[in-house]
Enzyme design. Sequence first.
Site, PDB file in Angstrom:
ATOM      1  CE1 TYR A 123      39.461  60.661  46.255  1.00 29.83           C
ATOM      2  CE2 TYR A 123      40.437  60.140  44.148  1.00 29.83           C
ATOM      3  CZ  TYR A 123      39.820  59.736  45.308  1.00 29.83           C
ATOM      4  OH  TYR A 123      39.572  58.403  45.512  1.00 29.83           O
ATOM      5  CE  LYS A 171      23.399  57.807  48.054  1.00 27.76           C
ATOM      6  NZ  LYS A 171      22.727  56.498  47.958  1.00 27.76           N
ATOM      7  CG  ASP A 204      23.495  53.689  46.406  1.00 27.36           C
ATOM      8  OD1 ASP A 204      23.236  54.344  45.369  1.00 27.36           O
ATOM      9  OD2 ASP A 204      22.805  53.784  47.432  1.00 27.36           O
ATOM     10  CG  ASP A 228      40.073  56.036  42.691  1.00 30.80           C
ATOM     11  OD1 ASP A 228      40.549  55.097  42.028  1.00 30.80           O
ATOM     12  OD2 ASP A 228      40.654  56.540  43.666  1.00 30.80           O
ATOM     13  CG  ASP A 232      40.503  50.376  41.564  1.00 29.00           C
ATOM     14  OD1 ASP A 232      40.825  51.031  40.562  1.00 29.00           O
ATOM     15  OD2 ASP A 232      41.245  50.249  42.561  1.00 29.00           O
TER      16      ASP A 232
HETATM   17 MG    MG Z   1      42.523  53.808  42.262  1.00 28.33          MG
END
Ligand code: MG
Length: 336
Positions: A123, A171, A204, A228, A232
Amino acid sequence: MYNIFVLPGDGIGIEVTQSAVRVLKALDLDIKFSYGEIGYECYKRHKTPLPDKTIDQARTCDAVLFGAVTTPPNIENYFSPIVKLRQDLQLYANIRPNKSYPIPGFRENVDLVIVRENTEGLYSGVERTEQSGEKAITERIITNNGCERIIRYAYEMAKKQNRKKLTYVHKANILRQTCGLFRSIAQEISQEYPNITTEEMLVDAMAMQLINKPESFDVIVTTNLFGDILSDEACMLVGGLGLAASANIGKAGALFEPVHGSAPDISGKNIANPFAAIMSAKMMLDYLGEENKAIIIEKSVVSNLKKGYSTKDLGGNLNINQVTDKVIEKIQELIK
Ligand code: MG
Ligand code: NAI
Protein backbone atom coordinates in the site's frame (compact mmCIF):
# COMPACT_ATOMS: atom_id res chain seq x y z
CA MET A 1 -9.76 17.04 29.65
CA TYR A 2 -9.53 15.03 26.45
CA ASN A 3 -9.91 16.62 23.04
CA ILE A 4 -11.57 14.06 20.82
CA PHE A 5 -11.87 14.83 17.13
CA VAL A 6 -14.81 13.02 15.54
CA LEU A 7 -14.78 12.26 11.81
CA PRO A 8 -18.10 10.55 10.99
CA GLY A 9 -17.47 10.38 7.23
CA ASP A 10 -20.16 8.84 5.02
CA GLY A 11 -23.08 6.41 5.19
CA ILE A 12 -23.36 4.36 8.36
CA GLY A 13 -20.11 5.98 9.52
CA ILE A 14 -22.28 8.90 10.59
CA GLU A 15 -24.78 6.65 12.38
CA VAL A 16 -22.29 4.51 14.30
CA THR A 17 -20.04 7.37 15.44
CA GLN A 18 -23.13 9.06 16.86
CA SER A 19 -23.73 5.92 18.94
CA ALA A 20 -20.10 5.77 20.07
CA VAL A 21 -20.18 9.42 21.14
CA ARG A 22 -23.41 8.85 23.08
CA VAL A 23 -21.75 5.94 24.89
CA LEU A 24 -18.65 8.01 25.71
CA LYS A 25 -20.85 10.80 27.05
CA ALA A 26 -22.48 8.34 29.44
CA LEU A 27 -19.18 7.59 31.15
CA ASP A 28 -18.59 10.71 33.24
CA LEU A 29 -15.38 11.61 31.49
CA ASP A 30 -14.16 15.12 30.80
CA ILE A 31 -14.21 15.01 27.01
CA LYS A 32 -14.51 17.85 24.54
CA PHE A 33 -15.79 16.63 21.17
CA SER A 34 -15.11 18.53 17.97
CA TYR A 35 -16.22 17.46 14.51
CA GLY A 36 -14.57 17.47 11.09
CA GLU A 37 -15.21 16.47 7.51
CA ILE A 38 -13.81 13.58 5.50
CA GLY A 39 -14.94 11.34 2.63
CA TYR A 40 -17.08 11.46 -0.48
CA GLU A 41 -19.75 13.85 0.81
CA CYS A 42 -16.90 16.13 1.88
CA TYR A 43 -15.43 15.86 -1.63
CA LYS A 44 -18.74 16.93 -3.14
CA ARG A 45 -18.72 20.01 -0.91
CA HIS A 46 -15.03 20.96 -0.99
CA LYS A 47 -13.53 19.19 -4.03
CA THR A 48 -11.30 17.17 -1.70
CA PRO A 49 -12.10 14.14 0.50
CA LEU A 50 -9.51 15.30 3.05
CA PRO A 51 -9.32 19.06 3.69
CA ASP A 52 -6.14 20.47 5.27
CA LYS A 53 -8.23 21.64 8.20
CA THR A 54 -9.13 18.01 8.95
CA ILE A 55 -5.48 16.95 8.89
CA ASP A 56 -4.49 19.85 11.17
CA GLN A 57 -7.19 19.08 13.71
CA ALA A 58 -6.36 15.37 13.64
CA ARG A 59 -2.77 16.26 14.42
CA THR A 60 -3.54 18.43 17.43
CA CYS A 61 -6.29 16.45 19.19
CA ASP A 62 -5.74 13.70 21.78
CA ALA A 63 -7.41 11.05 19.62
CA VAL A 64 -9.54 10.76 16.49
CA LEU A 65 -12.79 8.79 16.38
CA PHE A 66 -13.48 7.88 12.76
CA GLY A 67 -16.60 6.32 11.20
CA ALA A 68 -16.26 5.19 7.58
CA VAL A 69 -16.00 6.69 4.12
CA THR A 70 -17.45 5.81 0.74
CA THR A 71 -15.13 5.29 -2.22
CA PRO A 72 -16.87 6.79 -5.27
CA PRO A 73 -16.62 4.95 -8.56
CA ASN A 74 -14.13 6.25 -11.12
CA ILE A 75 -13.31 9.79 -10.12
CA GLU A 76 -9.92 10.68 -11.48
CA ASN A 77 -7.45 11.95 -8.87
CA TYR A 78 -9.66 10.71 -6.04
CA PHE A 79 -7.68 9.12 -3.24
CA SER A 80 -8.63 7.23 -0.10
CA PRO A 81 -8.74 9.91 2.60
CA ILE A 82 -8.42 7.43 5.44
CA VAL A 83 -5.34 5.74 3.96
CA LYS A 84 -3.84 9.21 3.38
CA LEU A 85 -4.69 10.35 6.91
CA ARG A 86 -3.06 7.26 8.45
CA GLN A 87 0.05 7.99 6.36
CA ASP A 88 0.13 11.73 7.09
CA LEU A 89 -0.14 11.13 10.82
CA GLN A 90 2.30 8.21 10.58
CA LEU A 91 -0.16 5.92 12.32
CA TYR A 92 2.03 2.95 11.65
CA ALA A 93 0.37 0.34 13.88
CA ASN A 94 -3.09 -0.98 13.02
CA ILE A 95 -4.41 -3.00 15.94
CA ARG A 96 -7.33 -5.36 15.42
CA PRO A 97 -8.41 -7.50 18.37
CA ASN A 98 -10.57 -10.55 17.74
CA LYS A 99 -12.15 -12.07 20.79
CA SER A 100 -14.96 -14.57 21.28
CA TYR A 101 -18.13 -13.06 22.69
CA PRO A 102 -21.32 -14.86 23.67
CA ILE A 103 -22.93 -14.91 20.22
CA PRO A 104 -24.41 -18.14 18.90
CA GLY A 105 -22.82 -19.47 15.75
CA PHE A 106 -19.34 -18.06 16.25
CA ARG A 107 -16.08 -19.62 17.44
CA GLU A 108 -15.28 -19.96 21.13
CA ASN A 109 -12.05 -19.33 23.07
CA VAL A 110 -10.56 -16.98 20.51
CA ASP A 111 -8.59 -14.04 21.91
CA LEU A 112 -6.06 -12.82 19.40
CA VAL A 113 -4.78 -9.44 18.26
CA ILE A 114 -3.58 -8.71 14.75
CA VAL A 115 -0.94 -5.99 14.57
CA ARG A 116 -0.72 -4.79 10.99
CA GLU A 117 1.89 -2.45 9.54
CA ASN A 118 -0.12 0.49 8.30
CA THR A 119 2.06 2.78 6.21
CA GLU A 120 4.12 0.82 3.68
CA GLY A 121 4.22 -2.60 1.98
CA LEU A 122 2.03 -3.02 -1.09
CA TYR A 123 0.00 0.00 0.00
CA SER A 124 2.99 2.26 -0.59
CA GLY A 125 1.00 4.16 -3.20
CA VAL A 126 3.93 3.88 -5.65
CA GLU A 127 2.23 2.66 -8.80
CA ARG A 128 2.66 3.14 -12.53
CA THR A 129 1.87 1.63 -15.88
CA GLU A 130 4.39 0.91 -18.61
CA GLN A 131 4.28 -0.17 -22.24
CA SER A 132 1.22 1.98 -23.01
CA GLY A 133 -0.80 0.38 -20.28
CA GLU A 134 0.20 -3.20 -21.12
CA LYS A 135 1.99 -3.55 -17.82
CA ALA A 136 1.00 -2.29 -14.37
CA ILE A 137 3.40 -2.10 -11.45
CA THR A 138 2.93 -1.49 -7.73
CA GLU A 139 6.04 -1.24 -5.61
CA ARG A 140 6.06 -3.15 -2.36
CA ILE A 141 8.17 -1.00 -0.09
CA ILE A 142 9.46 -2.47 3.14
CA THR A 143 11.92 -0.51 5.24
CA ASN A 144 14.12 -1.43 8.13
CA ASN A 145 12.60 1.33 10.25
CA GLY A 146 9.04 0.34 9.28
CA CYS A 147 9.63 -3.29 10.29
CA GLU A 148 11.43 -2.46 13.47
CA ARG A 149 8.78 -0.12 14.86
CA ILE A 150 5.82 -2.42 14.07
CA ILE A 151 7.48 -5.56 15.42
CA ARG A 152 8.64 -3.76 18.53
CA TYR A 153 5.13 -2.35 18.98
CA ALA A 154 3.69 -5.86 18.81
CA TYR A 155 6.11 -7.22 21.41
CA GLU A 156 5.58 -4.28 23.75
CA MET A 157 1.80 -4.67 23.43
CA ALA A 158 2.12 -8.39 24.15
CA LYS A 159 4.15 -7.62 27.26
CA LYS A 160 1.73 -4.97 28.49
CA GLN A 161 -1.32 -7.18 27.95
CA ASN A 162 0.43 -10.17 29.49
CA ARG A 163 0.17 -12.18 26.27
CA LYS A 164 2.40 -15.19 25.90
CA LYS A 165 2.95 -15.80 22.21
CA LEU A 166 3.75 -13.80 19.10
CA THR A 167 3.50 -15.09 15.55
CA TYR A 168 5.17 -13.07 12.81
CA VAL A 169 3.70 -13.71 9.39
CA HIS A 170 5.41 -13.32 6.02
CA LYS A 171 6.09 -14.98 2.67
CA ALA A 172 9.88 -14.81 2.72
CA ASN A 173 10.29 -18.03 0.75
CA ILE A 174 9.01 -16.19 -2.35
CA LEU A 175 9.24 -12.47 -1.53
CA ARG A 176 12.86 -12.87 -0.55
CA GLN A 177 13.80 -9.21 -0.40
CA THR A 178 10.79 -7.53 1.19
CA CYS A 179 9.52 -10.31 3.44
CA GLY A 180 13.11 -11.40 3.95
CA LEU A 181 13.86 -8.05 5.58
CA PHE A 182 10.72 -8.24 7.73
CA ARG A 183 11.63 -11.76 8.81
CA SER A 184 15.23 -11.03 9.73
CA ILE A 185 14.24 -8.00 11.82
CA ALA A 186 11.57 -10.06 13.60
CA GLN A 187 14.16 -12.73 14.38
CA GLU A 188 16.51 -10.12 15.77
CA ILE A 189 13.95 -8.36 17.95
CA SER A 190 12.52 -11.63 19.27
CA GLN A 191 15.81 -12.16 21.13
CA GLU A 192 14.95 -9.21 23.35
CA TYR A 193 11.72 -10.87 24.53
CA PRO A 194 12.67 -14.27 25.96
CA ASN A 195 9.45 -14.45 28.00
CA ILE A 196 7.26 -14.35 24.92
CA THR A 197 7.18 -17.44 22.74
CA THR A 198 7.91 -16.44 19.16
CA GLU A 199 6.85 -18.41 16.12
CA GLU A 200 6.85 -17.63 12.42
CA MET A 201 4.32 -18.61 9.81
CA LEU A 202 3.92 -18.20 6.07
CA VAL A 203 0.90 -16.12 5.22
CA ASP A 204 -0.95 -18.86 3.31
CA ALA A 205 -0.49 -21.29 6.19
CA MET A 206 -1.68 -18.55 8.53
CA ALA A 207 -4.87 -18.05 6.50
CA MET A 208 -5.57 -21.76 6.92
CA GLN A 209 -4.62 -22.04 10.60
CA LEU A 210 -6.82 -19.07 11.49
CA ILE A 211 -9.78 -21.22 10.48
CA ASN A 212 -8.31 -24.48 11.73
CA LYS A 213 -7.23 -23.47 15.26
CA PRO A 214 -7.80 -19.76 15.93
CA GLU A 215 -7.67 -20.33 19.69
CA SER A 216 -3.96 -21.18 19.41
CA PHE A 217 -2.95 -17.63 18.38
CA ASP A 218 -2.23 -14.68 20.61
CA VAL A 219 -0.44 -11.74 18.96
CA ILE A 220 0.04 -11.81 15.18
CA VAL A 221 2.28 -9.21 13.53
CA THR A 222 2.53 -8.77 9.77
CA THR A 223 2.91 -6.41 6.83
CA ASN A 224 0.17 -4.18 5.44
CA LEU A 225 -1.72 -6.23 2.81
CA PHE A 226 -1.38 -9.53 4.69
CA GLY A 227 -2.69 -7.88 7.84
CA ASP A 228 -5.62 -6.34 5.98
CA ILE A 229 -6.73 -9.71 4.63
CA LEU A 230 -6.03 -11.80 7.73
CA SER A 231 -7.85 -9.38 10.01
CA ASP A 232 -11.00 -9.47 7.89
CA GLU A 233 -10.80 -13.26 7.96
CA ALA A 234 -10.27 -13.30 11.72
CA CYS A 235 -13.21 -11.01 12.45
CA MET A 236 -15.59 -13.42 10.74
CA LEU A 237 -14.67 -16.07 13.33
CA VAL A 238 -16.00 -14.02 16.23
CA GLY A 239 -18.92 -11.88 15.09
CA GLY A 240 -18.12 -10.25 11.77
CA LEU A 241 -17.91 -6.64 10.70
CA GLY A 242 -20.61 -5.49 13.09
CA LEU A 243 -18.25 -6.15 15.99
CA ALA A 244 -14.77 -5.56 14.56
CA ALA A 245 -13.00 -2.59 16.12
CA SER A 246 -9.57 -1.18 15.41
CA ALA A 247 -6.94 1.31 16.49
CA ASN A 248 -4.36 3.11 14.36
CA ILE A 249 -1.50 4.26 16.51
CA GLY A 250 1.62 6.32 15.84
CA LYS A 251 4.20 8.22 17.83
CA ALA A 252 2.24 11.44 17.81
CA GLY A 253 -1.37 10.44 17.42
CA ALA A 254 -4.04 7.80 17.29
CA LEU A 255 -7.24 7.13 15.36
CA PHE A 256 -9.93 4.62 16.29
CA GLU A 257 -12.41 3.18 13.81
CA PRO A 258 -14.72 0.28 13.13
CA VAL A 259 -13.25 -2.04 10.50
CA HIS A 260 -16.36 -1.88 8.33
CA GLY A 261 -17.06 0.61 5.55
CA SER A 262 -19.95 2.99 4.91
CA ALA A 263 -22.36 0.16 3.98
CA PRO A 264 -24.53 2.00 1.44
CA ASP A 265 -26.85 -1.04 1.30
CA ILE A 266 -28.08 -0.40 4.86
CA SER A 267 -27.30 3.27 5.34
CA GLY A 268 -30.23 5.40 6.49
CA LYS A 269 -32.25 2.36 7.55
CA ASN A 270 -31.35 2.60 11.21
CA ILE A 271 -30.16 -1.04 11.28
CA ALA A 272 -26.35 -0.65 11.33
CA ASN A 273 -24.66 -2.42 14.20
CA PRO A 274 -23.00 0.17 16.46
CA PHE A 275 -20.92 -2.33 18.48
CA ALA A 276 -17.82 -2.04 16.25
CA ALA A 277 -17.74 1.74 16.66
CA ILE A 278 -18.52 1.47 20.38
CA MET A 279 -15.70 -1.05 20.86
CA SER A 280 -13.39 1.29 18.91
CA ALA A 281 -14.27 3.97 21.45
CA LYS A 282 -13.38 1.43 24.12
CA MET A 283 -9.95 0.98 22.51
CA MET A 284 -9.58 4.76 22.50
CA LEU A 285 -10.14 4.86 26.26
CA ASP A 286 -7.51 2.16 26.74
CA TYR A 287 -5.10 4.29 24.74
CA LEU A 288 -5.91 7.39 26.80
CA GLY A 289 -5.21 5.49 30.01
CA GLU A 290 -8.88 5.23 31.02
CA GLU A 291 -8.77 1.45 31.35
CA ASN A 292 -11.47 1.30 34.01
CA LYS A 293 -13.95 3.08 31.80
CA ALA A 294 -12.89 0.95 28.84
CA ILE A 295 -13.72 -2.20 30.81
CA ILE A 296 -17.16 -0.81 31.61
CA ILE A 297 -17.90 -0.39 27.90
CA GLU A 298 -16.78 -3.93 27.15
CA LYS A 299 -18.80 -5.38 30.05
CA SER A 300 -21.88 -3.57 28.87
CA VAL A 301 -21.48 -4.80 25.29
CA VAL A 302 -20.94 -8.37 26.45
CA SER A 303 -23.95 -8.22 28.76
CA ASN A 304 -26.13 -7.04 25.87
CA LEU A 305 -24.80 -9.71 23.52
CA LYS A 306 -25.58 -12.36 26.13
CA LYS A 307 -29.17 -11.18 26.30
CA GLY A 308 -29.42 -11.15 22.52
CA TYR A 309 -29.83 -7.36 22.41
CA SER A 310 -28.31 -6.67 19.04
CA THR A 311 -29.01 -5.65 15.47
CA LYS A 312 -30.12 -8.00 12.71
CA ASP A 313 -26.61 -8.93 11.51
CA LEU A 314 -25.98 -10.66 14.86
CA GLY A 315 -29.40 -12.26 15.02
CA GLY A 316 -31.10 -9.58 17.11
CA ASN A 317 -34.10 -7.43 16.30
CA LEU A 318 -33.18 -4.03 17.74
CA ASN A 319 -32.34 -0.94 15.74
CA ILE A 320 -29.16 1.08 16.20
CA ASN A 321 -30.69 3.52 18.69
CA GLN A 322 -32.22 0.76 20.78
CA VAL A 323 -28.91 -1.11 20.95
CA THR A 324 -27.13 2.09 21.95
CA ASP A 325 -29.78 2.79 24.62
CA LYS A 326 -29.27 -0.71 26.05
CA VAL A 327 -25.50 -0.25 26.17
CA ILE A 328 -25.91 3.08 27.97
CA GLU A 329 -28.47 1.61 30.40
CA LYS A 330 -26.02 -1.13 31.38
CA ILE A 331 -23.17 1.37 31.71
CA GLN A 332 -25.27 3.46 34.10
CA GLU A 333 -25.98 0.35 36.14
CA LEU A 334 -22.26 -0.60 36.25
CA ILE A 335 -21.10 2.90 37.17
CA LYS A 336 -23.43 3.14 40.21
MG1 MG B 1 -9.96 -4.05 4.94
P1 NAI C 1 -18.85 -2.51 4.11
O1 NAI C 1 -18.03 -2.85 5.30
O2 NAI C 1 -19.38 -1.13 4.06
O3 NAI C 1 -20.09 -3.51 4.02
C1 NAI C 1 -19.94 -4.90 3.80
C2 NAI C 1 -21.21 -5.64 4.22
O4 NAI C 1 -21.29 -5.70 5.64
C3 NAI C 1 -22.48 -4.93 3.76
O5 NAI C 1 -23.44 -5.89 3.42
C4 NAI C 1 -22.93 -4.15 4.98
O6 NAI C 1 -24.30 -3.94 5.04
C5 NAI C 1 -22.43 -5.03 6.11
N1 NAI C 1 -22.04 -4.20 7.27
C6 NAI C 1 -20.93 -3.45 7.39
N2 NAI C 1 -20.91 -2.81 8.55
C7 NAI C 1 -22.03 -3.16 9.20
C8 NAI C 1 -22.59 -2.81 10.47
N3 NAI C 1 -21.99 -1.97 11.31
N4 NAI C 1 -23.78 -3.37 10.81
C9 NAI C 1 -24.41 -4.21 9.99
N5 NAI C 1 -23.94 -4.60 8.78
C10 NAI C 1 -22.76 -4.06 8.39
O7 NAI C 1 -17.96 -2.82 2.83
P2 NAI C 1 -18.29 -2.62 1.28
O8 NAI C 1 -19.73 -2.85 1.03
O9 NAI C 1 -17.28 -3.40 0.57
O10 NAI C 1 -17.98 -1.08 0.99
C11 NAI C 1 -18.94 -0.04 1.06
C12 NAI C 1 -18.20 1.30 0.96
O11 NAI C 1 -17.37 1.48 2.11
C13 NAI C 1 -17.27 1.35 -0.25
O12 NAI C 1 -17.35 2.65 -0.81
C14 NAI C 1 -15.90 1.09 0.35
O13 NAI C 1 -14.88 1.67 -0.40
C15 NAI C 1 -16.03 1.73 1.70
N6 NAI C 1 -15.13 1.17 2.75
C16 NAI C 1 -14.62 2.06 3.63
C17 NAI C 1 -13.84 1.64 4.68
C18 NAI C 1 -13.35 2.65 5.65
O14 NAI C 1 -13.83 3.76 5.64
N7 NAI C 1 -12.41 2.32 6.51
C19 NAI C 1 -13.51 0.23 4.87
C20 NAI C 1 -14.16 -0.65 3.91
C21 NAI C 1 -14.92 -0.18 2.89
